[in-house]
Design a protein around this motif. Structure first.
Motif, PDB file in Angstrom:
ATOM      1  N   GLN A  90       0.699  -1.333   0.005  1.00 19.41           N
ATOM      2  CA  GLN A  90      -0.053   0.084   0.058  1.00 19.41           C
ATOM      3  C   GLN A  90       0.953   1.137   0.137  1.00 19.41           C
ATOM      4  O   GLN A  90       0.350   2.341  -0.221  1.00 19.41           O
ATOM      5  N   ASN A  91       2.200   1.207   0.235  1.00 22.31           N
ATOM      6  CA  ASN A  91       2.968   2.252   0.533  1.00 22.31           C
ATOM      7  C   ASN A  91       3.512   2.785  -0.898  1.00 22.31           C
ATOM      8  O   ASN A  91       4.083   3.788  -0.938  1.00 22.31           O
ATOM      9  N   LYS A  92       3.790   1.906  -1.872  1.00 26.48           N
ATOM     10  CA  LYS A  92       4.327   2.339  -3.037  1.00 26.48           C
ATOM     11  C   LYS A  92       3.588   1.827  -4.163  1.00 26.48           C
ATOM     12  O   LYS A  92       3.442   0.575  -4.234  1.00 26.48           O
ATOM     13  N   GLU A  93       3.168   2.390  -5.443  1.00 26.21           N
ATOM     14  CA  GLU A  93       2.636   1.879  -6.371  1.00 26.21           C
ATOM     15  C   GLU A  93       3.535   1.170  -7.051  1.00 26.21           C
ATOM     16  O   GLU A  93       4.671   1.383  -7.427  1.00 26.21           O
ATOM     17  N   GLY A  94       2.905  -0.052  -7.856  1.00 25.23           N
ATOM     18  CA  GLY A  94       3.704  -1.017  -8.622  1.00 25.23           C
ATOM     19  C   GLY A  94       4.416  -1.969  -7.543  1.00 25.23           C
ATOM     20  O   GLY A  94       5.087  -2.829  -8.241  1.00 25.23           O
ATOM     21  N   ARG A  95       4.396  -1.896  -6.328  1.00 23.38           N
ATOM     22  CA  ARG A  95       5.205  -2.957  -5.650  1.00 23.38           C
ATOM     23  C   ARG A  95       4.183  -3.855  -4.878  1.00 23.38           C
ATOM     24  O   ARG A  95       3.023  -3.559  -4.466  1.00 23.38           O
ATOM     25  N   VAL A  96       4.487  -5.225  -5.129  1.00 25.07           N
ATOM     26  CA  VAL A  96       3.710  -6.154  -4.558  1.00 25.07           C
ATOM     27  C   VAL A  96       4.562  -7.063  -3.359  1.00 25.07           C
ATOM     28  O   VAL A  96       5.977  -7.054  -3.544  1.00 25.07           O
ATOM     29  N   ARG A  97       3.954  -7.732  -2.597  1.00 27.55           N
ATOM     30  CA  ARG A  97       4.541  -8.702  -1.773  1.00 27.55           C
ATOM     31  C   ARG A  97       4.421 -10.279  -2.215  1.00 27.55           C
ATOM     32  O   ARG A  97       3.251 -10.579  -2.402  1.00 27.55           O
ATOM     33  N   LEU A  98       5.421 -10.827  -2.508  1.00 29.00           N
ATOM     34  CA  LEU A  98       5.474 -12.438  -2.780  1.00 29.00           C
ATOM     35  C   LEU A  98       5.840 -13.152  -1.777  1.00 29.00           C
ATOM     36  O   LEU A  98       7.066 -12.942  -1.098  1.00 29.00           O
ATOM     37  N   SER A  99       4.847 -14.188  -1.247  1.00 28.65           N
ATOM     38  CA  SER A  99       5.152 -15.258  -0.312  1.00 28.65           C
ATOM     39  C   SER A  99       4.960 -16.540  -1.329  1.00 28.65           C
ATOM     40  O   SER A  99       3.793 -16.887  -1.800  1.00 28.65           O
ATOM     41  N   ALA A 100       6.108 -17.320  -1.328  1.00 31.57           N
ATOM     42  CA  ALA A 100       5.995 -18.508  -2.256  1.00 31.57           C
ATOM     43  C   ALA A 100       6.729 -19.677  -1.618  1.00 31.57           C
ATOM     44  O   ALA A 100       7.706 -19.548  -0.903  1.00 31.57           O
ATOM     45  N   SER A 101       6.373 -20.877  -1.827  1.00 32.87           N
ATOM     46  CA  SER A 101       7.154 -21.863  -1.596  1.00 32.87           C
ATOM     47  C   SER A 101       7.258 -23.147  -2.955  1.00 32.87           C
ATOM     48  O   SER A 101       6.136 -23.257  -3.262  1.00 32.87           O
ATOM     49  N   LEU A 102       8.394 -23.254  -3.041  1.00 29.88           N
ATOM     50  CA  LEU A 102       8.751 -24.231  -4.048  1.00 29.88           C
ATOM     51  C   LEU A 102       9.304 -25.412  -3.627  1.00 29.88           C
ATOM     52  O   LEU A 102      10.330 -25.759  -2.896  1.00 29.88           O
ATOM     53  N   ALA A 103       8.620 -26.671  -3.973  1.00 29.88           N
ATOM     54  CA  ALA A 103       8.966 -28.019  -3.756  1.00 29.88           C
ATOM     55  C   ALA A 103      10.325 -28.337  -4.412  1.00 29.88           C
ATOM     56  O   ALA A 103      10.373 -28.240  -5.733  1.00 29.88           O
ATOM     57  N   THR A 104      11.145 -28.999  -3.847  1.00 31.56           N
ATOM     58  CA  THR A 104      12.421 -29.472  -4.261  1.00 31.56           C
ATOM     59  C   THR A 104      12.885 -30.630  -3.748  1.00 31.56           C
ATOM     60  O   THR A 104      12.437 -31.170  -2.611  1.00 31.56           O
ATOM     61  N   ILE A 105      14.158 -31.194  -4.224  1.00 33.01           N
ATOM     62  CA  ILE A 105      14.682 -32.472  -3.763  1.00 33.01           C
ATOM     63  C   ILE A 105      15.078 -32.191  -2.324  1.00 33.01           C
ATOM     64  O   ILE A 105      14.980 -33.261  -1.726  1.00 33.01           O
ATOM     65  N   ALA A 106      15.267 -30.982  -1.915  1.00 31.86           N
ATOM     66  CA  ALA A 106      15.882 -30.866  -0.484  1.00 31.86           C
ATOM     67  C   ALA A 106      14.609 -30.283   0.336  1.00 31.86           C
ATOM     68  O   ALA A 106      14.953 -29.869   1.368  1.00 31.86           O
ATOM     69  N   GLY A 107      13.351 -30.492  -0.035  1.00 32.04           N
ATOM     70  CA  GLY A 107      12.366 -29.824   0.718  1.00 32.04           C
ATOM     71  C   GLY A 107      11.831 -28.405   0.288  1.00 32.04           C
ATOM     72  O   GLY A 107      12.422 -28.130  -0.988  1.00 32.04           O
ATOM     73  N   PRO A 108      10.884 -28.022   0.672  1.00 27.58           N
ATOM     74  CA  PRO A 108      10.330 -26.591   0.224  1.00 27.58           C
ATOM     75  C   PRO A 108      11.401 -25.335   0.544  1.00 27.58           C
ATOM     76  O   PRO A 108      12.031 -25.223   1.318  1.00 27.58           O
ATOM     77  N   VAL A 109      11.410 -24.824  -0.655  1.00 24.17           N
ATOM     78  CA  VAL A 109      12.299 -23.386  -0.699  1.00 24.17           C
ATOM     79  C   VAL A 109      11.193 -22.299  -0.608  1.00 24.17           C
ATOM     80  O   VAL A 109      10.357 -22.140  -1.363  1.00 24.17           O
ATOM     81  N   LYS A 110      11.475 -21.448   0.588  1.00 24.35           N
ATOM     82  CA  LYS A 110      10.501 -20.337   0.851  1.00 24.35           C
ATOM     83  C   LYS A 110      11.034 -19.144   0.178  1.00 24.35           C
ATOM     84  O   LYS A 110      12.057 -18.512   0.277  1.00 24.35           O
ATOM     85  N   PHE A 111      10.076 -18.427  -0.698  1.00 27.79           N
ATOM     86  CA  PHE A 111      10.380 -16.949  -0.731  1.00 27.79           C
ATOM     87  C   PHE A 111       9.469 -16.094   0.059  1.00 27.79           C
ATOM     88  O   PHE A 111       8.306 -16.003  -0.025  1.00 27.79           O
TER      89      PHE A 111
END
Length: 672
Positions: A90-111
């Motif tokens: 909400q503080n800056k136009e065009g900016r978003v917050r990404l929360s993600a989890s990618l499954a991998t051979i070593a378990g989930p990688v979190k963004f």
């Protein structure tokens, strides 16, 4: 201008502004544009992802480099499902917050990162584009950073017998390698290749193909095949050839070889077909999986799950940190009730024949032996059996690949004690009464036409004990008719006929008839002595006989060792008095000189049991195929019961071919 015109003008202007607002809403927001990027990311559509980058980002990385880098890294880490959540900043136009989890051979990688999007005009259309950074491949990643994936190995659970003796364990095999530069002259090389093909069952074409691979150099170790490390004489012989080297490699091994082959089964490299059957279970193209036997049945418990770590490296290759790490999980060991000494004793007696042997402790239900013969060496399958060797096994008329202890077939006269138990329960016979029987063949009435029940002896009068130790078919055919078809069929269910055996290893159900009924008089008569359509699994027959030493209760079988007290599968299938009476009568099958198993008598060991020689004929009066059966148990502190079947004994004396074999098992196991 009057008020009416002003009002109309205001309304038109408001409508125009609303129209403009509606048109403007067709343009995606920064959040929606980021969602488009995530959708492409979920599909690993890297080209689509690149098209959504800002011009500034596209200048920092070419399309080819972008796609290639994502592809290589995501293949290496075995990237799977992506879960993402996007919220607007909400503080800056065009900016978003990404929360993600990618499954991998070593378990989930979190963004968890902020992403800036820039408005750009392309092809006369304005839209949002992502200001991409390398940490959107993996967290903390920089422009020239590298990724290393390290596999953290695990070990498969082992299978051992009741005393801890190995049946399926992790060990070492001998890989045979060739070193091209040490193979000598062309003639020496040709001689070595010929010797290897003669000794190892592989073709010259396979060896030459291995040696001609592009990576092969003069000092390379070129793998040719892998052998059972216990074949020491063969290994010594071939490693004396110029350029032949033995390399120890990890392997699943089966120390009991053929004796326990059908019990343990074997593992093998997973196939594409099996990968499809086990989606999202952590298997990959290099995984090992149980293919047959206990290795297959207990795959979930035995299976090892390798761990992995994804490590971030700087441009020089130095470690900068760990992105994700999953610890290895070893498989669970399984201890069986099987006694390898009993297993080997059974196989020793059966290995030259086609048949099966089952041994249990009738007091507690522990399964001590499960053997199918002939068999194969499971080590050959793990190490890579040649097509010629597999073809030979497949075409063998004795069917060494078939598991006979899971099957069911006609039990012949070994079924008679069950007929007797049902008859005594319903007071259909008096065990002490002698029954008059004339001659060697009998029929209930003329409606039987040309069909007769036959017997070997022709005693004019027999009681129950004599009928058992002489194995009189006519006596038990008449007994079945006295019981009646409906009662016989109903009581057979009480003994477990038609039901699955309560054991993890899948066994064929025993059946009384094809439809479970005994409506035909001749079918009922034949069933009384284990012919007709009766079909019994050898383990099930052992459980039925366990009632003779457990006061009329059938023990529940156990294959996994436990300290739990034994339990009964079927309770009160006969009274204790009937069980004791029949057990006493069955000792006469061995002790009485006229008993059909008198040749199994052992000095110092009291045995009870019953023989059977089921016949498989196309027409009555004709000779045909026979199987030999013998069930026996020691009566003093009964701790061993053996059921053995040998196929095609018609030229070997039927059950008389089997009784000495069972005798030797008892001598070997109980006289130690």
């Amino acid at each position: 201008m009057n008020k009416r015109k002003l009002s109309l003008l205001f309304t038109l202007m408001l409508a125009f502004l609303l129209l403009l607002s509606a048109c403007g809403s067709n343009q995606p927001t920064a959040k929606e544009r980021m969602q488009d990027y995530v959708h492409a990311w979920e599909k690993q559509d890297f080209e689509k992802m690149y098209s959504l980058l800002s011009k500034k980002s596209q200048k920092s990385v070419s399309k080819n480099d972008f796609v290639d880098r994502y592809s290589r890294i995501y293949d290496g880490i075995e990237a799977g499902k992506l879960k993402a959540k996007i919220t607007e900043d909400q503080n800056k136009e065009g900016r978003v917050r990404l929360s993600a989890s990618l499954a991998t051979i070593a378990g989930p990688v979190k963004f968890a990162q902020s992403v800036q999007l820039t408005k750009e005009k392309r092809k006369d259309k304005e839209n949002w584009y992502i200001d991409w950074k390398p940490n959107m491949i993996l967290p903390k990643m920089k422009k020239n950073a590298k990724i290393s994936v390290d596999i953290l190995p695990s070990t498969r659970g082992e299978i051992v017998d009741r005393s801890g003796k190995p049946l399926a364990v992790n060990g070492t095999a001998a890989r045979i390698d060739l070193v091209p530069g040490k193979m000598g002259t062309d003639q020496d090389k040709a001689n070595t290749i010929k010797m290897l093909t003669d000794q190892l069952g592989i073709t010259q074409a396979q060896i030459k193909s291995a040696l001609s691979q592009s990576w092969v150099k003069a000092d390379s170790l070129v793998p040719i095949t892998t052998l059972d490390a216990s074949k020491t004489d063969l290994l010594k012989k071939i490693t004396e050839l110029p350029g032949v080297v033995k390399t120890d490699v990890s392997s699943r091994i089966y120390p009991d070889k053929n004796a326990s082959a059908h019990l343990t089964g074997y593992v093998g490299k997973i196939t594409a077909e099996l990968l499809k059957k086990h989606p999202n279970e952590g298997y990959n193209a290099n995984s090992v999986i149980g293919k047959t036997g206990l290795e297959l049945l207990f795959e979930k418990q035995l299976r090892a799950r390798d761990g992995a770590s994804i490590v971030l490296l700087d441009p020089t290759g130095a470690e900068e940190g760990t992105i994700a790490k999953k610890a290895p999980v070893n498989g669970h060991n399984i201890q069986l009730t099987i006694d390898r000494n009993v297993q080997d004793a059974l196989y020793s007696q059966l290995k030259k024949d086609a048949g099966t042997g089952v041994a249990i402790d009738p007091r507690n239900g522990d399964i001590l032996g499960l053997v199918s013969a002939p068999a194969y060496n499971p080590n050959d399958f793990v190490l890579g059996i040649s097509s010629d060797a597999y073809k030979k096994l497949s075409n063998d008329p004795k069917q060494p690949l078939s598991n006979r202890f899971t099957a069911a077939s006609a039990p012949g006269s070994t079924f008679k004690p069950l007929t007797a138990a049902i008859a005594l329960t319903h007071k259909a016979i008096d065990p002490n009464q002698s029954v008059a029987i004339e001659g060697k063949k009998w029929q209930a009435n003329k409606s039987w036409g040309d069909y007769y029940v036959t017997r070997l002896d022709q005693d004019p009068e027999v009681n129950l004990e004599e009928a058992l130790f002489r194995s009189d078919n006519i006596y038990f055919a008449q007994t079945a008719l006295k019981i009646g078809g409906a009662t016989f069929a109903a009581d057979a269910k009480k003994f477990g006929f038609g039901a699955s055996l309560p054991i993890d290893y899948p066994m064929r159900k025993s059946t009384l008839s094809n439809d479970g009924k005994l409506d035909s008089q001749t079918l009922l008569a034949n069933s009384g002595y284990g012919q007709g359509q009766v079909s019994v699994n050898p383990l099930h027959l052992s459980l039925i006989y366990s009632a003779f030493v457990n006061d009329g209760n059938m023990i529940k079988p156990r294959l996994i060792k436990t300290n739990d007290p034994p339990t009964f599968w079927k309770k009160k299938v006969m009274t204790p008095e009937i069980a004791q009476l029949l057990s006493k009568d069955l000792t006469q099958v061995i002790d009485n000189p006229a008993g059909t198993a008198h040749d199994a008598k052992i000095g110092g060991i009291s045995l009870a049991g019953k023989t059977g020689t089921p016949e498989f004929k196309q027409e009555q009066g004709k000779t045909g195929r026979e199987n030999g059966w013998f069930v026996a148990y020691n009566t003093d502190d009964p701790r061993l019961m053996v059921t053995m079947i040998v196929e095609n004994t018609q030229k070997q004396g039927g059950s008389h071919y089997v009784t000495p074999k069972v005798k030797k098992v008892f001598e070997e196991v109980l006289k130690k």
